[in-house]
Design a protein around this motif. Structure first.
Motif, mmCIF file in Angstrom:
data_model
loop_
_atom_site.group_PDB
_atom_site.id
_atom_site.type_symbol
_atom_site.label_atom_id
_atom_site.label_comp_id
_atom_site.label_asym_id
_atom_site.label_seq_id
_atom_site.Cartn_x
_atom_site.Cartn_y
_atom_site.Cartn_z
ATOM 1 N N VAL A 55 0.940 -1.112 -0.041
ATOM 2 C CA VAL A 55 -0.044 -0.053 0.151
ATOM 3 C C VAL A 55 0.955 1.149 -0.260
ATOM 4 O O VAL A 55 0.708 2.111 -0.687
ATOM 5 C CB VAL A 55 -0.933 0.212 1.325
ATOM 6 N N CYS A 111 -7.985 5.779 -2.757
ATOM 7 C CA CYS A 111 -7.311 5.692 -3.878
ATOM 8 C C CYS A 111 -7.602 6.680 -4.882
ATOM 9 O O CYS A 111 -6.645 7.124 -5.680
ATOM 10 C CB CYS A 111 -8.074 4.567 -4.876
ATOM 11 N N ARG A 138 -2.495 3.928 -8.695
ATOM 12 C CA ARG A 138 -3.916 3.631 -8.026
ATOM 13 C C ARG A 138 -4.439 2.075 -8.200
ATOM 14 O O ARG A 138 -5.147 1.559 -7.455
ATOM 15 C CB ARG A 138 -5.055 4.410 -8.899
ATOM 16 N N ASP A 189 -3.013 0.316 -5.315
ATOM 17 C CA ASP A 189 -3.962 0.656 -3.899
ATOM 18 C C ASP A 189 -5.181 0.081 -4.026
ATOM 19 O O ASP A 189 -5.709 -0.626 -2.859
ATOM 20 C CB ASP A 189 -4.112 2.069 -4.009
ATOM 21 N N LEU A 229 1.566 4.283 -2.857
ATOM 22 C CA LEU A 229 1.426 5.882 -2.626
ATOM 23 C C LEU A 229 2.725 6.412 -3.183
ATOM 24 O O LEU A 229 2.652 7.685 -3.552
ATOM 25 C CB LEU A 229 1.164 6.040 -1.104
#
Length: 125
Positions: free
Chosen positions: A15, A50, A24, A27, A19
């Motif tokens: 995760v 997201c 995206r 995520d 970032l």
């Protein structure tokens, strides 16, 4: 229990890496449809979490430490840790304590809940 901790820490790291990369899709893959985030500025669902990546990466770098895991049932686990990170475009390092609940999904895990608590150093009375 150490194997479970390592497995969940790898999930959580993905995760954070999403970032950093502004990814995206990565995520979205890590979060359940009913994900709930509790942050200093309020609540966020999966779309909001997201959606923050629409403008690109939100984190420049990060470091996770002091990780610990607690079983919450047969398919749910709480992962808690200390995160030090630098936001994208910034230079100052920030710190927070994070607690995430992960649910077993098939052969992997999905994040169903996360709460970020800024590390202020202020003692709790």
């Amino acid at each position: 229990m150490r194997d479970l901790l390592d497995e969940l820490l790898a999930c959580e790291t993905r995760v954070w890496e999403a970032l950093v990369a502004g990814d995206r899709a990565a995520d979205e893959a890590a979060l359940s449809a009913d994900f709930l985030g509790v942050y200093p500025d309020g609540f966020a669902g999966k779309a909001e979490h997201c959606g923050q990546l629409a403008a690109g990466p939100t984190v420049a770098r990060f470091r996770l430490r002091q990780a610990r895991v607690m079983a919450l049932g047969s398919d749910y686990v709480l992962l808690s840790y200390h995160a030090a990170y630098v936001r994208a475009g910034q230079e100052a390092e920030e710190e927070m304590f994070v607690s995430s609940i992960w649910r077993r999904a098939g052969t992997g895990w999905v994040n169903v809940f996360s709460q970020d608590t800024p590390a202020t150093g202020i003692a709790v009375p």
